[in-house]
Design a protein around this motif. Structure first.
Motif, PDB file in Angstrom:
ATOM      1  N   LEU A  68       1.050 132.594  25.113  1.00 48.96           N
ATOM      2  CA  LEU A  68       1.272 131.306  24.649  1.00 48.96           C
ATOM      3  C   LEU A  68       2.225 130.499  25.721  1.00 48.96           C
ATOM      4  N   GLU A  69       3.274 131.182  26.119  1.00 52.92           N
ATOM      5  CA  GLU A  69       4.129 130.835  27.016  1.00 52.92           C
ATOM      6  C   GLU A  69       3.494 130.438  28.315  1.00 52.92           C
ATOM      7  N   GLU A  70       2.467 131.389  28.723  1.00 56.21           N
ATOM      8  CA  GLU A  70       1.638 131.267  30.156  1.00 56.21           C
ATOM      9  C   GLU A  70       0.975 130.002  29.853  1.00 56.21           C
ATOM     10  N   LEU A  71       0.300 129.848  28.884  1.00 53.28           N
ATOM     11  CA  LEU A  71      -0.844 128.721  28.465  1.00 53.28           C
ATOM     12  C   LEU A  71       0.245 127.409  28.813  1.00 53.28           C
ATOM     13  N   PHE A  72       1.297 127.212  28.010  1.00 58.40           N
ATOM     14  CA  PHE A  72       1.897 126.150  28.086  1.00 58.40           C
ATOM     15  C   PHE A  72       2.922 125.859  29.259  1.00 58.40           C
ATOM     16  N   PHE A  73       3.557 126.769  29.812  1.00 56.41           N
ATOM     17  CA  PHE A  73       4.682 126.718  30.690  1.00 56.41           C
ATOM     18  C   PHE A  73       3.978 127.261  32.015  1.00 56.41           C
ATOM     19  N   GLY A  74       3.121 127.861  31.989  1.00 56.90           N
ATOM     20  CA  GLY A  74       2.465 128.449  33.499  1.00 56.90           C
ATOM     21  C   GLY A  74       2.823 129.779  33.616  1.00 56.90           C
ATOM     22  N   GLY A  75       2.586 130.742  34.709  1.00 58.60           N
ATOM     23  CA  GLY A  75       2.820 131.991  34.385  1.00 58.60           C
ATOM     24  C   GLY A  75       4.098 132.127  34.965  1.00 58.60           C
ATOM     25  N   SER A  76       4.902 132.422  34.263  1.00 59.49           N
ATOM     26  CA  SER A  76       6.466 132.781  34.634  1.00 59.49           C
ATOM     27  C   SER A  76       6.594 134.163  34.514  1.00 59.49           C
ATOM     28  N   GLU A  77       7.740 134.568  35.091  1.00 54.26           N
ATOM     29  CA  GLU A  77       7.924 136.050  35.275  1.00 54.26           C
ATOM     30  C   GLU A  77       8.119 136.604  33.703  1.00 54.26           C
ATOM     31  N   SER A  78       8.839 135.947  32.892  1.00 54.57           N
ATOM     32  CA  SER A  78       9.106 136.333  31.441  1.00 54.57           C
ATOM     33  C   SER A  78       7.862 136.318  30.722  1.00 54.57           C
ATOM     34  N   SER A  79       6.767 135.463  30.892  1.00 56.59           N
ATOM     35  CA  SER A  79       5.730 135.683  30.146  1.00 56.59           C
ATOM     36  C   SER A  79       4.914 136.857  30.439  1.00 56.59           C
ATOM     37  N   THR A  80       4.799 137.142  31.862  1.00 60.67           N
ATOM     38  CA  THR A  80       4.119 138.211  32.393  1.00 60.67           C
ATOM     39  C   THR A  80       4.699 139.414  31.941  1.00 60.67           C
ATOM     40  N   THR A  81       6.039 139.500  31.919  1.00 60.48           N
ATOM     41  CA  THR A  81       6.861 140.722  31.420  1.00 60.48           C
ATOM     42  C   THR A  81       6.440 141.161  30.059  1.00 60.48           C
ATOM     43  N   LYS A  82       6.570 139.964  29.253  1.00 64.65           N
ATOM     44  CA  LYS A  82       6.212 140.148  27.749  1.00 64.65           C
ATOM     45  C   LYS A  82       4.703 140.796  27.491  1.00 64.65           C
ATOM     46  N   LYS A  83       3.926 140.178  28.158  1.00 64.24           N
ATOM     47  CA  LYS A  83       2.597 140.715  28.005  1.00 64.24           C
ATOM     48  C   LYS A  83       2.494 142.369  28.647  1.00 64.24           C
ATOM     49  N   ASP A  84       3.117 142.517  29.849  1.00 67.66           N
ATOM     50  CA  ASP A  84       2.896 143.752  30.373  1.00 67.66           C
ATOM     51  C   ASP A  84       3.780 144.884  29.591  1.00 67.66           C
TER      52      ASP A  84
END
Length: 88
Positions: free
Chosen positions: A60-76
């Motif tokens: 959701l963070e990636e959808l709303f705010f773009g691909g940030s490092e924190s959103s990628t880290t959470k997913k991975d």
């Protein structure tokens, strides 16, 4: 033990055969030391929404705010349940 994708409303012979084989395997394993290890591994699983929620939060963070490092880290960092169960 997994019986398969059985449809009880439209049972076919292959489904019955798979179910019988799975039950036979379960009966054989029940009498071995592998059974308590399997029980312990199953009981030890985290079946809460804590980890999956992290992955959704990252998406959701990636959808709303773009691909940030924190959103990628959470997913991975979220492992699939099959990756967390040891094969005993």
């Amino acid at each position: 033990f997994h019986i398969g994708a059985m449809d009880p409303d439209e049972l076919v012979e292959e489904d019955v055969d798979a179910m019988v084989k799975t039950i036979e395997r379960a009966c054989e394993v029940y009498k071995t030391p592998a059974y308590p290890a399997m029980v312990k591994a199953c009981i030890g699983q985290d079946l809460t929404w804590k980890e999956p929620a992290k992955k959704w939060e990252g998406m959701l963070e990636e959808l709303f705010f773009g691909g940030s490092e924190s959103s990628t880290t959470k997913k991975d960092t979220v492992k699939k349940p099959t990756e967390t169960v040891s094969s005993a």
